[in-house]
Design a protein around this motif. Structure first.
Motif, mmCIF file in Angstrom:
data_model
loop_
_atom_site.group_PDB
_atom_site.id
_atom_site.type_symbol
_atom_site.label_atom_id
_atom_site.label_comp_id
_atom_site.label_asym_id
_atom_site.label_seq_id
_atom_site.Cartn_x
_atom_site.Cartn_y
_atom_site.Cartn_z
ATOM 1 N N LEU A 67 -16.667 -1.758 -14.497
ATOM 2 C CA LEU A 67 -15.786 -1.054 -15.142
ATOM 3 C C LEU A 67 -15.029 -1.781 -16.307
ATOM 4 C CD1 LEU A 67 -13.559 1.114 -15.841
ATOM 5 C CD2 LEU A 67 -11.845 -0.137 -13.985
ATOM 6 N N GLU A 68 -15.212 -3.286 -16.059
ATOM 7 C CA GLU A 68 -14.862 -3.910 -17.081
ATOM 8 C C GLU A 68 -15.951 -4.104 -17.976
ATOM 9 O OE1 GLU A 68 -13.986 -7.645 -15.089
ATOM 10 O OE2 GLU A 68 -11.841 -7.376 -15.327
ATOM 11 N N LYS A 69 -17.306 -4.094 -17.774
ATOM 12 C CA LYS A 69 -18.208 -3.983 -18.699
ATOM 13 C C LYS A 69 -18.272 -2.733 -19.520
ATOM 14 C CE LYS A 69 -23.417 -3.713 -18.585
ATOM 15 N NZ LYS A 69 -24.674 -3.936 -17.704
ATOM 16 N N ASN A 70 -17.949 -1.652 -19.099
ATOM 17 C CA ASN A 70 -18.163 -0.480 -19.826
ATOM 18 C C ASN A 70 -16.536 0.102 -20.404
ATOM 19 O OD1 ASN A 70 -20.796 0.636 -19.465
ATOM 20 N ND2 ASN A 70 -20.158 0.236 -17.465
ATOM 21 N N ARG A 93 -9.966 4.535 -18.687
ATOM 22 C CA ARG A 93 -9.897 3.226 -18.108
ATOM 23 C C ARG A 93 -8.722 3.253 -17.203
ATOM 24 N NH1 ARG A 93 -10.760 1.554 -23.541
ATOM 25 N NH2 ARG A 93 -8.616 1.389 -23.719
ATOM 26 N N ALA A 94 -7.670 3.843 -17.280
ATOM 27 C CA ALA A 94 -6.548 3.979 -16.153
ATOM 28 C C ALA A 94 -7.260 4.697 -15.127
ATOM 29 C CB ALA A 94 -5.342 4.643 -16.986
ATOM 30 N N ILE A 95 -7.535 5.812 -15.308
ATOM 31 C CA ILE A 95 -8.475 6.403 -13.909
ATOM 32 C C ILE A 95 -9.252 5.697 -13.213
ATOM 33 C CG2 ILE A 95 -9.709 8.372 -13.061
ATOM 34 C CD1 ILE A 95 -8.565 10.001 -15.444
ATOM 35 N N ALA A 112 -3.518 0.780 -14.254
ATOM 36 C CA ALA A 112 -3.487 2.220 -14.105
ATOM 37 C C ALA A 112 -2.442 2.726 -14.354
ATOM 38 C CB ALA A 112 -4.083 2.475 -12.558
ATOM 39 N N ASN A 113 -1.251 2.064 -14.851
ATOM 40 C CA ASN A 113 0.082 2.595 -15.287
ATOM 41 C C ASN A 113 -0.133 3.667 -16.279
ATOM 42 O OD1 ASN A 113 2.874 2.576 -14.714
ATOM 43 N ND2 ASN A 113 3.023 1.686 -16.886
#
Length: 681
Positions: free
Chosen positions: A293-296, A305-307, A331-332
């Protein structure tokens, strides 16, 4: 070594420690039959002094099988094997059989696709008001929906389009949508459990997408739900509607590493599939999912990103990872599924963030927010924030319930759990009325044939619309037939006449009491566990092989038998009441000792295994309030199990001791680790 597996439901028997046993209420004697000589008073005979009517016995499970019983079992087996020829050969021979409604059901269900509507309607008319007719109607409605014969469907469905099964309700909305009605809002509220969709709900989603009532956002939500719930079929169908190859959605659910290796994709739908894969991967490797997730991250929108972080946060929460709270903060602002909202709240509880607890519960949909667990925790949040009046109002809302959170609410209100005073005894006339109930009679015949599922369906059908006195009488009829699970479940339906002799019985006390005393075990806790494990069904057997009242696994029974010196143990001994109680109680004592006398941990260990309970405890960094520990047990089955056992035990203690009890004596602080080494496998 695995602990005994939990049975599907809880249950008790008939003799409690208090002086008033069911046997004392109604002598097992003849019951006057209804007559024309005048009303019966207190079940003792006609009020005008006329001679008593001919005596009859309460309805009983047949002692032996008749020739017709054997024919019926053959017919049932033939129907289950789709052998229509055999069914049609046997059915005419059972025209006058007491279970004739089920004969017609088995005969017709095999040919619903070609049966003439009038033939089905005639069977429904002939057996109207029976459980078999209800089951036949439900299956016929599914067939009519599959055919898209919505005129016949709506003619027959009636209120089932509002309160029937999920698939019938989906067909009801599909029928209206096919006429051009706007049903999207109702559909969104209904479509929250993809594994149960079937053809009906899948077709509804497709229809709403086709006519523009469902947007891309609705379809993305369905894909997200399907991924979260490991529902490959619904994920495939959502992907097709979104214009993405269904195989990619299936990979995201089933082999997320492969789906992630494809990359995040160019379209919104492709990126949602990537996020589904990310969430599935997080269940097995949270670290790999986080790195991906952080890479993309820079290739995803803020919402995407939040999802992604919400998907990781859910997995981290279930794993009780210390970083879960941080993931939820990332995720807020994104809409959360019901499961995500609940776990976000649980992590806030573990972190002592009462402001966030309140905010997340208040954001829940009305139906979820009304769950007693969230009513209680919202009350606790208000209390922590100094809103004592608001907290008290919430506690009062659930305090009358004799369940885990009802008992905790009582404690917050400064009150204790007490056994209610005895209700008026069931009269002979009331028992006679229950005995004459056709559905209960059919249920007893099913139990005689050892067809418990069919018997339970008939029994529950017969309880519809009963008054509280009628329910108590039906529960007494169940006791007379040693159907203690039905006695408990039936008595639990009353709201004002609470008979704890029926709800919390204590059978086999002559065996259990000395066993518990010898081990120093609280018999209320033991009965609370038995009630949850087997509902006192003596020959209960779970899908994984656990047996008897205490649902002891064969491997566990063998291990405990060796520990206590029970020679020549064999698997079949688990069905012996004395042996089952001896092994189960000794195992309870072992797990209790292993967890320093903490009933929360010991109960969890009995259900999920001591290794898992040790792992959950090992993730604590400081002592935790017992109720919060229970609420955040990762396995939903074990969470419910522990709640039910501890609430049962508190109720049993109130009955046994004859004085008020507090559940807080059992829901105690859970410490990070114990001083004793493990004595368990």
């Amino acid at each position: 070594m695995p602990a005994p597996a939990a049975a599907a439901a809880p249950a008790p028997d008939a003799r409690t420690q208090n002086a008033r046993t069911p046997d004392a209420r109604i002598p097992d004697v003849r019951i006057p039959a209804p007559s024309n000589n005048g009303p019966v008073v207190n079940g003792n005979g006609p009020a005008n002094g006329s001679p008593p009517a001919p005596a009859v016995q309460p309805a009983r499970i047949p002692d032996a099988r008749s020739e017709d019983d054997n024919l019926f079992l053959q017919l049932r087996d033939a129907a289950r094997q789709n052998d229509a020829v055999r069914v049609n050969t046997l059915a005419p021979r059972l025209a006058n059989y007491p279970l004739a409604s089920h004969v017609d059901y088995y005969r017709l269900r095999l040919r619903l696709r070609e049966a003439a509507p009038e033939e089905v309607r005639e069977a429904l008319r002939r057996h109207e008001g029976s459980a078999a007719a209800d089951q036949l109607r439900a299956e016929w409605l599914l067939e009519l929906g599959r055919r898209r014969d919505f005129a016949a469907f709506e003619q027959e469905a009636g209120t089932l389009t509002q309160n029937g099964s999920l698939q019938i309700r989906c067909y009801g909305l599909l029928a209206r949508a096919s006429r051009g009605e706007a049903v999207a809002q109702e559909a969104r509220a209904l479509l929250g459990n993809p594994p149960a969709y079937g053809e009906a709900c899948a077709s509804l989603i497709a229809q709403l997408a086709q006519n523009g009532q469902f947007s891309q956002a609705d379809l993305l939500w369905q894909l997200r739900l399907a991924g979260e719930m490991n529902a490959t079929g619904p994920a495939r169908r959502a992907a097709v509607l979104l214009g993405v190859p269904e195989a990619r959605a299936a990979q995201a659910v089933d082999v997320p590493a492969v789906a992630m290796a494809r990359g995040i994709g160019a379209t919104r739908a492709e990126r949602e599939i990537y996020l589904v894969a990310l969430g599935r991967m997080a269940r097995t490797s949270l670290k790999l999912a986080m790195v991906a997730l952080e890479k993309n991250s820079d290739r995803l929108s803020n919402e995407e990103r939040a999802i992604g972080w919400a998907n990781l946060a859910l997995a981290a929460s279930i794993a009780q990872d210390q970083e879960a709270g941080d993931y939820w903060r990332r995720a807020n602002g994104v809409p959360l599924t019901n499961e995500q909202m609940q776990w976000k709240t649980r992590i806030a509880l573990r972190n002592g963030d009462w402001k966030l607890v309140r905010a997340t519960i208040e954001a829940m949909p009305a139906g979820l927010k009304a769950d007693p667990a969230w009513v209680y925790w919202l009350g606790r949040a208000h209390k922590a924030e100094g809103q004592s009046d608001a907290a008290r109002a919430l506690f009062e809302r659930i305090a009358a319930q004799s369940t885990f959170y009802g008992q905790l609410a009582l404690d917050e209100l400064g009150r204790m759990v007490t056994a209610p005073p005895p209700v008026a005894p069931v009269t002979v006339a009331e028992l006679a009325e229950a005995s004459a109930n056709p559905s209960l009679q059919r249920a007893l015949r099913f139990y005689g044939l050892r067809l418990r599922a069919e018997g339970n369906r008939e029994w529950n059908w017969g309880l519809r619309g009963m008054s509280e006195r009628q329910l108590l009488a039906a529960a007494e009829l169940a006791r007379r037939n040693e159907l203690l699970d039905r006695m408990v479940e039936t008595s639990l339906r009353t709201r004002t006449e609470l008979d704890y002799a029926q709800r919390f019985p204590a059978p086999h006390l002559d065996i259990l009491r000395p066993t518990a005393q010898g081990l120093g075990l609280d018999k209320a806790w033991v009965y609370g566990l038995i009630r949850q494990e087997s509902r006192f069904i003596q020959d209960a057997r779970s899908g994984v092989g656990a047996s008897g009242l205490m649902q002891v696994m064969p491997s566990t029974g063998k291990w405990v038998a060796a520990k206590i010196g029970l020679d020549n143990f064999v698997h079949d001994m688990l069905n012996d009441i004395r042996t089952n109680i001896t092994l189960g109680a000794n195992y309870m004592n072992m797990v209790l000792q292993n967890f320093d006398g903490n009933e929360i941990l010991a109960t969890a260990a009995y259900n999920a295994g001591p290794g898992r309970a040790r792992a959950w405890r090992g993730r604590l960094e400081a002592p935790m309030e017992g109720a919060i520990f229970v609420e955040t047990i990762p396995f939903s089955e074990t969470r419910s199990y522990v709640r039910n056992v501890l609430a049962n035990a508190t109720n049993y203690a109130a009955v046994f001791d004859g004085r008020p009890q507090s559940i807080r004596t059992r829901v105690t602080t859970v410490s990070p680790r114990g001083g004793n080494g493990s004595i368990l496998p």
